[in-house]
Design a protein around this motif. Structure first.
Motif, mmCIF file in Angstrom:
data_model
loop_
_atom_site.group_PDB
_atom_site.id
_atom_site.type_symbol
_atom_site.label_atom_id
_atom_site.label_comp_id
_atom_site.label_asym_id
_atom_site.label_seq_id
_atom_site.Cartn_x
_atom_site.Cartn_y
_atom_site.Cartn_z
ATOM 1 N N LEU A 77 50.816 33.314 27.441
ATOM 2 C CA LEU A 77 51.100 31.784 25.982
ATOM 3 C C LEU A 77 49.927 31.059 26.572
ATOM 4 C CD1 LEU A 77 52.349 29.596 23.797
ATOM 5 C CD2 LEU A 77 53.420 28.931 25.557
ATOM 6 N N ALA A 78 49.177 30.858 27.756
ATOM 7 C CA ALA A 78 48.395 30.183 27.884
ATOM 8 C C ALA A 78 46.896 30.733 27.246
ATOM 9 C CB ALA A 78 48.295 30.060 29.571
ATOM 10 N N ASN A 79 46.943 32.330 27.405
ATOM 11 C CA ASN A 79 46.254 32.778 27.215
ATOM 12 C C ASN A 79 45.682 32.511 25.739
ATOM 13 O OD1 ASN A 79 44.773 33.846 29.884
ATOM 14 N ND2 ASN A 79 46.472 35.378 29.733
ATOM 15 N N ARG A 80 47.040 32.636 24.914
ATOM 16 C CA ARG A 80 46.875 32.454 23.422
ATOM 17 C C ARG A 80 46.551 31.319 23.062
ATOM 18 N NH1 ARG A 80 51.420 35.778 23.645
ATOM 19 N NH2 ARG A 80 52.313 33.713 23.184
ATOM 20 N N THR A 81 46.840 30.393 23.764
ATOM 21 C CA THR A 81 46.388 28.383 23.816
ATOM 22 C C THR A 81 44.919 28.890 23.965
ATOM 23 O OG1 THR A 81 48.509 27.875 24.123
ATOM 24 C CG2 THR A 81 47.045 26.644 24.442
ATOM 25 N N PHE A 82 44.917 29.158 24.703
ATOM 26 C CA PHE A 82 42.720 28.841 25.406
ATOM 27 C C PHE A 82 41.709 30.255 25.366
ATOM 28 C CE2 PHE A 82 45.314 26.713 28.328
ATOM 29 C CZ PHE A 82 45.089 25.125 28.085
ATOM 30 N N SER A 83 42.374 30.618 24.180
ATOM 31 C CA SER A 83 41.030 31.027 23.500
ATOM 32 C C SER A 83 41.047 30.983 22.242
ATOM 33 C CB SER A 83 41.719 33.019 23.592
ATOM 34 O OG SER A 83 43.057 33.353 22.826
ATOM 35 N N ASN A 84 42.213 30.632 21.483
ATOM 36 C CA ASN A 84 42.343 29.467 20.565
ATOM 37 C C ASN A 84 41.597 28.078 20.454
ATOM 38 O OD1 ASN A 84 44.196 31.276 18.586
ATOM 39 N ND2 ASN A 84 45.891 30.736 19.670
ATOM 40 N N VAL A 85 41.537 27.354 21.527
ATOM 41 C CA VAL A 85 41.732 26.626 21.708
ATOM 42 C C VAL A 85 39.660 26.732 21.756
ATOM 43 C CG1 VAL A 85 40.681 24.356 23.532
ATOM 44 C CG2 VAL A 85 42.713 25.367 22.695
ATOM 45 N N PHE A 86 39.039 27.922 22.521
ATOM 46 C CA PHE A 86 37.585 27.800 23.176
ATOM 47 C C PHE A 86 37.066 28.883 21.858
ATOM 48 C CE2 PHE A 86 39.024 26.878 26.879
ATOM 49 C CZ PHE A 86 38.319 25.346 26.930
ATOM 50 N N SER A 87 37.860 29.206 20.824
ATOM 51 C CA SER A 87 37.358 30.154 19.534
ATOM 52 C C SER A 87 36.750 29.404 18.253
ATOM 53 C CB SER A 87 38.409 30.980 19.537
ATOM 54 O OG SER A 87 39.491 30.630 19.145
ATOM 55 N N LYS A 88 37.979 28.109 18.594
ATOM 56 C CA LYS A 88 37.190 27.442 17.198
ATOM 57 C C LYS A 88 35.407 26.685 17.981
ATOM 58 C CE LYS A 88 41.802 26.492 16.543
ATOM 59 N NZ LYS A 88 42.833 25.729 16.147
#
Length: 88
Positions: A77-88
């Protein structure tokens, strides 16, 4: 990627039912998988597997399995959350 390799190794051994098969999936040697599980057992202070005659979880290993799955889910969950945050 955020991950705990000892937890991932433990879960893969459980899933595959074999240190050798887990090693193939993880791209490691069988001795490396065995060492990682031994390190996790040392950290926890109890055995996770009965290794003879067949590989099976100990009672404490069965109990720990639920926690290990939740830990891995939290990492995922942390990986998905932060990959979404930093991919924007």
């Amino acid at each position: 990627m955020l991950e705990d390799p000892l937890i991932r190794t433990f879960l893969t051994v459980v899933e595959k039912g074999s240190f050798t098969e887990a090693a193939k999936v993880l791209g490691l040697t069988q001795p490396a998988v065995s060492q990682q599980v031994a390190r996790l057992e040392a950290q926890l202070g109890f055995p996770l597997f009965n290794r003879t005659p067949v590989l099976e979880l100990t009672k404490t290993g069965e109990l720990f399995l639920g926690y290990a799955r939740r830990i891995q889910e939290a990492y995922d969950l942390a990986n998905r959350t932060f990959s979404n945050v930093f991919s924007k």
